[in-house]
Design an enzyme around this catalytic site. Structure first.
Site, mmCIF file in Angstrom:
data_model
loop_
_atom_site.group_PDB
_atom_site.id
_atom_site.type_symbol
_atom_site.label_atom_id
_atom_site.label_comp_id
_atom_site.label_asym_id
_atom_site.label_seq_id
_atom_site.Cartn_x
_atom_site.Cartn_y
_atom_site.Cartn_z
ATOM 1 N N GLY A 203 0.055 2.240 1.139
ATOM 2 C CA GLY A 203 0.872 3.442 0.971
ATOM 3 C C GLY A 203 0.804 4.333 2.189
ATOM 4 O O GLY A 203 0.910 5.555 2.073
ATOM 5 N N ASP A 246 4.231 -3.937 -3.349
ATOM 6 C CA ASP A 246 4.081 -2.805 -4.259
ATOM 7 C C ASP A 246 2.633 -2.732 -4.715
ATOM 8 O O ASP A 246 2.127 -3.670 -5.342
ATOM 9 C CB ASP A 246 5.013 -2.977 -5.461
ATOM 10 C CG ASP A 246 5.067 -1.737 -6.348
ATOM 11 O OD1 ASP A 246 4.057 -1.004 -6.410
ATOM 12 O OD2 ASP A 246 6.114 -1.516 -6.982
ATOM 13 N N MET A 247 1.959 -1.625 -4.411
ATOM 14 C CA MET A 247 0.534 -1.508 -4.723
ATOM 15 C C MET A 247 0.255 -1.532 -6.220
ATOM 16 O O MET A 247 -0.876 -1.775 -6.638
ATOM 17 C CB MET A 247 -0.031 -0.218 -4.121
ATOM 18 C CG MET A 247 0.549 1.062 -4.660
ATOM 19 S SD MET A 247 -0.103 2.505 -3.747
ATOM 20 C CE MET A 247 0.859 3.828 -4.509
ATOM 21 N N LYS A 260 -4.981 6.992 2.084
ATOM 22 C CA LYS A 260 -4.945 8.320 2.693
ATOM 23 C C LYS A 260 -3.914 9.184 1.977
ATOM 24 O O LYS A 260 -2.717 8.949 2.063
ATOM 25 C CB LYS A 260 -4.608 8.227 4.180
ATOM 26 C CG LYS A 260 -4.550 9.575 4.890
ATOM 27 C CD LYS A 260 -4.368 9.409 6.391
ATOM 28 C CE LYS A 260 -3.010 8.894 6.763
ATOM 29 N NZ LYS A 260 -1.922 9.892 6.493
ATOM 30 N N HIS A 264 -3.768 11.480 -5.124
ATOM 31 C CA HIS A 264 -3.376 12.763 -5.741
ATOM 32 C C HIS A 264 -1.932 12.756 -6.220
ATOM 33 O O HIS A 264 -1.513 13.652 -6.962
ATOM 34 C CB HIS A 264 -3.645 13.925 -4.774
ATOM 35 C CG HIS A 264 -2.621 14.083 -3.690
ATOM 36 N ND1 HIS A 264 -2.305 15.301 -3.140
ATOM 37 C CD2 HIS A 264 -1.838 13.177 -3.044
ATOM 38 C CE1 HIS A 264 -1.386 15.159 -2.216
ATOM 39 N NE2 HIS A 264 -1.087 13.881 -2.135
#
Length: 361
Positions: A203, A246-247, A260, A264
């Site tokens: 990401g 796609d994670m 990173k 959140h």
């Protein structure tokens, strides 16, 4: 008898309720190039509103100077401009107020690296942001709803995909934030990259942050993993290989992973999915390196740093159903999916680097 409330209390709350005026006055000054106009006159320059307006295209310079003066006054009492008095050329007014840049205002002028915080201010005061925050109450009335979706009828990423100019400004905000926190803080404090041989940035946007890591640690083989739409527009960087995927589906096998400012954005269940896929992608000796800029403190203090973190938390709830977390909360997410050990590096203020290891070292 109830607690007595003074006029000062009313004024304090009233000012808080009017804080959007400060935000919009600051935005207007940026759009009018006020801070750069003053900066170009010299490091200690103080200019009157008339002198500033002389560098701004306007249909009525005299009226414009009077209106600008009112904006400048508000910014000056909010520590963005210093003031001094100059002899006036007008006989009716012996002196005129002049305005200079404070240290806070210098953040709005490009530094030696060409970076200023103006993209952050501009992006944060865009109409779509205000409209989304207007729906904030629905996060309580309908907790399953996301205020951004409530306002725009689509999620943040769908919205941005149809508005390239808005998305470009948002990306400038992200680059500015990365420069301030990652380039200027994390890379100067954290030494965990020294032992890494292969690093996958999951990401990680266009791979620019990973490229900086690789340039500092040339022994690292960098892999930038992101959605196909992002990878398709990513520039080439020396030492960085782009891989699409796609994670939430799966993450390719790798020796170590960088997350990173990713976690959140997501609620707990989505975070667990990401971390579980990280766990499965890593060897027994592997680690996840989590970088979060705005970690919630356990104790709340009335400081600018805490205010920024709490504001960020509201933005996450409004836009993504995400949240800023405490160290304990993010550690619990990692333990839930199988990570054994957590190492914490405090960088500055609310910025932390957190390592999740599959086995104790």
């Amino acid at each position: 008898m109830g607690t007595q409330v003074s006029l000062e209390n009313y004024v304090s709350v009233w000012n808080l309720g009017n804080s959007i005026c400060i935000q919009m006055a600051l935005r207007a000054a940026i759009e009018l190039d006020v801070f750069n106009i003053i900066a170009k006159s010299g490091p200690e320059a103080h200019l009157t509103s008339k002198e500033i307006v002389s560098a701004i295209p306007t249909t009525n310079p005299n009226a414009a100077a009077k209106n600008l003066e009112r904006i400048l006054k508000l910014l000056s009492v909010n520590s963005l401009l210093s003031t001094s008095l100059k002899p006036s050329l007008n006989d009716k007014t012996p002196q005129e107020r002049a305005y200079g840049l404070t240290k806070n205002a210098l953040c709005l002028v490009p530094n030696e690296d060409g970076v200023s915080i103006t993209p952050t201010i501009m992006s944060g005061s865009e109409m779509y942001v205000i409209q989304s925050l207007y729906m904030l109450k629905h996060s309580v009335l309908e907790p399953e709803s996301i205020p951004f979706y409530k306002s725009h009828g689509e999620n943040f990423y769908e919205y941005m995909s149809q508005r390239p100019e808005t998305f470009s400004l948002f990306n400038k905000l992200m680059r500015t934030t990365s420069y301030l926190y990652f380039d200027q803080k994390v890379l100067k404090v954290y030494r965990g990259f020294e032992e890494v041989k292969e690093l996958m940035d999951v990401g990680g946007g266009d791979g620019s942050s990973l490229a900086k890591i690789v340039s500092m640690y040339p022994h690292i083989h960098g892999i930038n993993f992101n959605l196909p739409s992002v990878i398709a527009q990513a520039p080439k960087y020396q030492g960085v290989k782009h891989v699409s995927g796609d994670m939430f589906d799966s993450i390719p096998k790798t020796q170590s992973i960088l997350l990173k400012w990713v976690l959140h954005n997501w609620d707990n269940e989505h975070c667990k999915k990401i971390l579980r896929n990280c766990w499965e992608a890593l060897p027994e000796t592997g680690k996840v390196i989590v970088v979060e800029y705005f970690m919630l403190p356990e104790e709340l203090e009335n400081t600018p740093e805490t205010m920024l973190i709490l504001t960020g938390d509201i933005i996450m709830m409004t836009f993504f159903d995400g949240k800023e977390r405490t160290i304990a909360e993010i550690d619990n997410l990692a333990k839930c999916v199988g990570f054994i050990e957590t190492k914490i590096v405090h960088v500055s203020h609310g910025t932390y680097v957190i390592e999740f290891l599959k086995k104790k070292h």
